[in-house]
Design a protein around this motif. Sequence first.
Motif, mmCIF file in Angstrom:
data_model
loop_
_atom_site.group_PDB
_atom_site.id
_atom_site.type_symbol
_atom_site.label_atom_id
_atom_site.label_comp_id
_atom_site.label_asym_id
_atom_site.label_seq_id
_atom_site.Cartn_x
_atom_site.Cartn_y
_atom_site.Cartn_z
ATOM 1 N N TYR A 1 0.844 -1.195 0.000
ATOM 2 C CA TYR A 1 0.000 0.000 0.000
ATOM 3 C C TYR A 1 0.879 1.245 0.000
ATOM 4 C CZ TYR A 1 -3.938 -2.946 1.577
ATOM 5 O OH TYR A 1 -4.916 -3.901 1.704
ATOM 6 N N ARG A 2 1.883 1.243 0.863
ATOM 7 C CA ARG A 2 2.782 2.393 0.966
ATOM 8 C C ARG A 2 3.436 2.674 -0.380
ATOM 9 N NH1 ARG A 2 6.912 0.764 3.993
ATOM 10 N NH2 ARG A 2 5.547 0.573 5.799
ATOM 11 N N LYS A 3 3.876 1.610 -1.039
ATOM 12 C CA LYS A 3 4.534 1.769 -2.335
ATOM 13 C C LYS A 3 3.605 2.455 -3.340
ATOM 14 C CE LYS A 3 6.663 -0.779 -6.087
ATOM 15 N NZ LYS A 3 6.732 -2.039 -6.786
ATOM 16 N N ARG A 4 2.354 2.022 -3.409
ATOM 17 C CA ARG A 4 1.400 2.618 -4.355
ATOM 18 C C ARG A 4 1.107 4.072 -3.986
ATOM 19 N NH1 ARG A 4 2.990 -0.640 -7.380
ATOM 20 N NH2 ARG A 4 2.055 -2.671 -7.653
ATOM 21 N N LEU A 5 0.963 4.353 -2.714
ATOM 22 C CA LEU A 5 0.697 5.723 -2.286
ATOM 23 C C LEU A 5 1.902 6.629 -2.569
ATOM 24 C CD1 LEU A 5 -1.202 4.954 1.015
ATOM 25 C CD2 LEU A 5 -2.196 5.824 -1.120
ATOM 26 N N ILE A 6 3.095 6.104 -2.402
ATOM 27 C CA ILE A 6 4.305 6.867 -2.734
ATOM 28 C C ILE A 6 4.337 7.161 -4.227
ATOM 29 C CG2 ILE A 6 6.829 6.709 -2.939
ATOM 30 C CD1 ILE A 6 6.792 5.251 -0.190
ATOM 31 N N MET B 1 1.787 7.493 -6.226
ATOM 32 C CA MET B 1 0.787 8.530 -6.488
ATOM 33 C C MET B 1 1.338 9.896 -6.080
ATOM 34 S SD MET B 1 -2.439 9.126 -7.458
ATOM 35 C CE MET B 1 -3.522 7.773 -7.115
ATOM 36 N N ASP B 2 1.958 9.965 -4.919
ATOM 37 C CA ASP B 2 2.529 11.214 -4.427
ATOM 38 C C ASP B 2 3.622 11.711 -5.377
ATOM 39 O OD1 ASP B 2 2.633 12.962 -1.779
ATOM 40 O OD2 ASP B 2 4.703 12.630 -2.443
ATOM 41 N N GLU B 3 4.491 10.807 -5.778
ATOM 42 C CA GLU B 3 5.577 11.192 -6.683
ATOM 43 C C GLU B 3 5.041 11.678 -8.022
ATOM 44 O OE1 GLU B 3 8.042 7.688 -6.766
ATOM 45 O OE2 GLU B 3 9.132 8.301 -4.953
ATOM 46 N N VAL C 1 4.102 16.168 -11.871
ATOM 47 C CA VAL C 1 3.241 17.002 -12.717
ATOM 48 C C VAL C 1 3.393 18.468 -12.348
ATOM 49 C CG1 VAL C 1 0.832 17.564 -13.287
ATOM 50 C CG2 VAL C 1 1.581 15.175 -13.223
ATOM 51 N N VAL C 2 3.328 18.763 -11.054
ATOM 52 C CA VAL C 2 3.429 20.157 -10.615
ATOM 53 C C VAL C 2 4.837 20.697 -10.872
ATOM 54 C CG1 VAL C 2 3.218 21.743 -8.651
ATOM 55 C CG2 VAL C 2 1.580 19.860 -8.926
ATOM 56 N N VAL D 1 7.568 24.206 -4.584
ATOM 57 C CA VAL D 1 6.166 24.509 -4.875
ATOM 58 C C VAL D 1 5.370 23.208 -4.964
ATOM 59 C CG1 VAL D 1 4.577 25.465 -6.598
ATOM 60 C CG2 VAL D 1 6.678 26.698 -6.012
ATOM 61 N N ALA D 2 5.910 22.226 -5.669
ATOM 62 C CA ALA D 2 5.217 20.935 -5.819
ATOM 63 C C ALA D 2 5.020 20.263 -4.472
ATOM 64 C CB ALA D 2 5.998 20.032 -6.768
ATOM 65 N N ARG D 3 6.014 20.305 -3.620
ATOM 66 C CA ARG D 3 5.898 19.677 -2.304
ATOM 67 C C ARG D 3 4.786 20.325 -1.495
ATOM 68 N NH1 ARG D 3 7.854 16.085 -0.103
ATOM 69 N NH2 ARG D 3 9.395 15.457 1.320
ATOM 70 N N PHE D 4 4.715 21.668 -1.538
ATOM 71 C CA PHE D 4 3.652 22.361 -0.822
ATOM 72 C C PHE D 4 2.283 21.953 -1.363
ATOM 73 C CE2 PHE D 4 0.482 25.665 -0.556
ATOM 74 C CZ PHE D 4 0.458 25.924 0.799
ATOM 75 N N VAL D 5 2.132 21.988 -2.686
ATOM 76 C CA VAL D 5 0.841 21.690 -3.307
ATOM 77 C C VAL D 5 0.383 20.268 -2.960
ATOM 78 C CG1 VAL D 5 -0.330 21.349 -5.528
ATOM 79 C CG2 VAL D 5 1.079 23.388 -5.153
ATOM 80 N N VAL D 6 1.259 19.293 -3.097
ATOM 81 C CA VAL D 6 0.874 17.902 -2.838
ATOM 82 C C VAL D 6 0.629 17.677 -1.346
ATOM 83 C CG1 VAL D 6 1.621 15.491 -3.028
ATOM 84 C CG2 VAL D 6 1.953 17.064 -4.946
ATOM 85 N N THR D 7 1.413 18.309 -0.504
ATOM 86 C CA THR D 7 1.168 18.207 0.934
ATOM 87 C C THR D 7 -0.199 18.788 1.286
ATOM 88 O OG1 THR D 7 3.529 18.287 1.428
ATOM 89 C CG2 THR D 7 2.031 18.861 3.219
ATOM 90 N N ALA D 8 -0.548 19.911 0.669
ATOM 91 C CA ALA D 8 -1.862 20.517 0.911
ATOM 92 C C ALA D 8 -2.979 19.601 0.422
ATOM 93 C CB ALA D 8 -1.942 21.881 0.230
#
Length: 194
Positions: free
Chosen positions: A113-118, A120-122, A127-128, A149-156
């Motif tokens: 699960y963690r691998k798939r979620l990582i 998706m996050d990556e 993209v951003v 910027v991408a890290r902020f957007v995805v974290t949000a």
Amino acid sequence: MSSDTADEIFQATYRALCKHGNSKLTMQRIADESSLSTAAFHYHFETKDELLNAFLEHLLSRFEERLAGEAEDPRDRLATFLEAVFGPAEDGDEEFPIALFEIKARAPYETAYRKRLIEMDERMREVVTSAVRDGVEAGYFDEVDPRTVARFVVTAINGAHSRQVALDEDPAKTREIIEDYLKQRLGWTPEVVA
């Protein structure tokens, strides 16, 4: 497995997750949402966890499809990305954020699960980052570090999901915050460029 069988299995998994949540999900409950037998599900997936891992992979592929055909203009790419993430839910999607949240809660204990979620996050950060980098290079955006910027957007976005499930907060509020952040940091406007 044929694509029709895979579609039926993943649609049934989706419906069962929405109806029962991850904690009460069983192979039988998933099979009950389809025309297939429980034995057919077990033929393709030995365990519920194996099926859910494949389902997460399917979700990642669907998300990729929503982002496919990315516009050349980086301003359009950011707008398309935000629409893919925050756009209107399909009918029957109301309970899905809760089920996905339960899967996320199991990620520390389930490597697959963690691998798939990582992944998706990556992909979201890619993209951003790409859109921001291209926008800076083209002179559309102010000079910034695209990865920050991408890290902020995805974290949000991840925070919006948590707030939606735990606090019943409308994710549109986070979209507004992200758009305001992008306006301030980049000089971006959320209108899709023609």
